[in-house]
Design a protein around this motif. Structure first.
Motif: not given
Length: 230
Positions: A79-88, A156-158, A163-165
């Motif tokens: 589900f990804g490596h930790g919390w995502d920062d999609a918008d940087g 898919s991974d994406a 979902f996780a974020n």
């Protein structure tokens, strides 16, 4: 329904006892009968999925079986490596969940405005006021391991990372309650208060993501929501 069990309580032979140190004791454990304070799980798999581990005397004997089970089952990294920062913007999804749910402007650790340290949050699990972010876990309303077993393993991974974020699936709650919940669904664990809102949100997310809720779970959730409405 399984709940946090503290003190002496009758349990079934299949109950897995998870101690505060995170060890999952099945009935085969030599310490099983001595454990008085524990979180109860209905299977070893769900206890391990909540972050638990086997006692040392069982881990070596079961290593081949467990390694196979883990290879074929839930992995947090899927589900990804930790919390995502999609918008940087340096605010990851944990920080954004804290910012969005605070009733007052939050305070950050530095002037870069990345990590939230204080705010004003009302826990949906208790109604308690929390002001220090270190006391908060971000709960996945629908746990990742629970979703994995009901269709997310085929995403898919994406999609899993979204979902996780997904902010709709993130609730700032007391760390202790998030950890007692583990990977259980609402038919196995409910918060001390706000259960109707919690189950309604859980149900809505399963619909949004088209998760394959098991028949017994769907029946329980439907009956619970009907009772909340009455």
């Amino acid at each position: 329904m399984l709940i946090l069990v503290i003190g002496f309580a009758p349990v079934t032979a299949e109950t897995i006892k998870k101690t505060s140190s995170g060890i999952c004791h099945p009935p085969e454990s030599s310490y099983y009968d001595r454990i008085e304070k524990f979180h109860g799980f209905d299977s070893l798999e769900t206890c391990l999925a909540s972050g638990g581990r086997l006692p040392k005397q069982l881990a070596s004997n079961n290593a081949p079986k467990l390694n196979k089970h883990r290879a074929d089952s839930y992995r947090r990294s899927a589900f990804g490596h930790g919390w995502d920062d999609a918008d940087g913007d340096c605010q990851n999804s944990r920080a954004e969940a804290l910012i969005a749910s605070s009733s007052t402007p939050v305070r950050f650790a530095t002037d870069k405005s990345c990590r939230v340290v204080t705010g004003r949050w009302i826990s949906p699990f208790t109604g308690n006021l929390i002001q220090n972010s270190s006391e908060i876990d971000i709960d996945h309303v629908v746990p990742l391991a629970w979703a994995w077993e009901r269709g997310a393993s085929n995403w898919s991974d994406a999609r899993r990372e979204r979902f996780a974020n997904d902010e709709r699936n993130l609730w700032p709650v007391e760390a202790s309650l998030n950890r007692s919940k583990g990977a259980r669904g609402p038919n196995e664990w409910l918060p001390p208060s706000g259960a109707c809102s919690y189950v309604a949100r859980f149900h809505r997310l399963t619909k949004i993501y088209k998760l394959k809720v098991r028949p017994k779970e769907a029946t329980w959730i439907g009956a619970f929501i009907d009772e909340c409405r009455s």
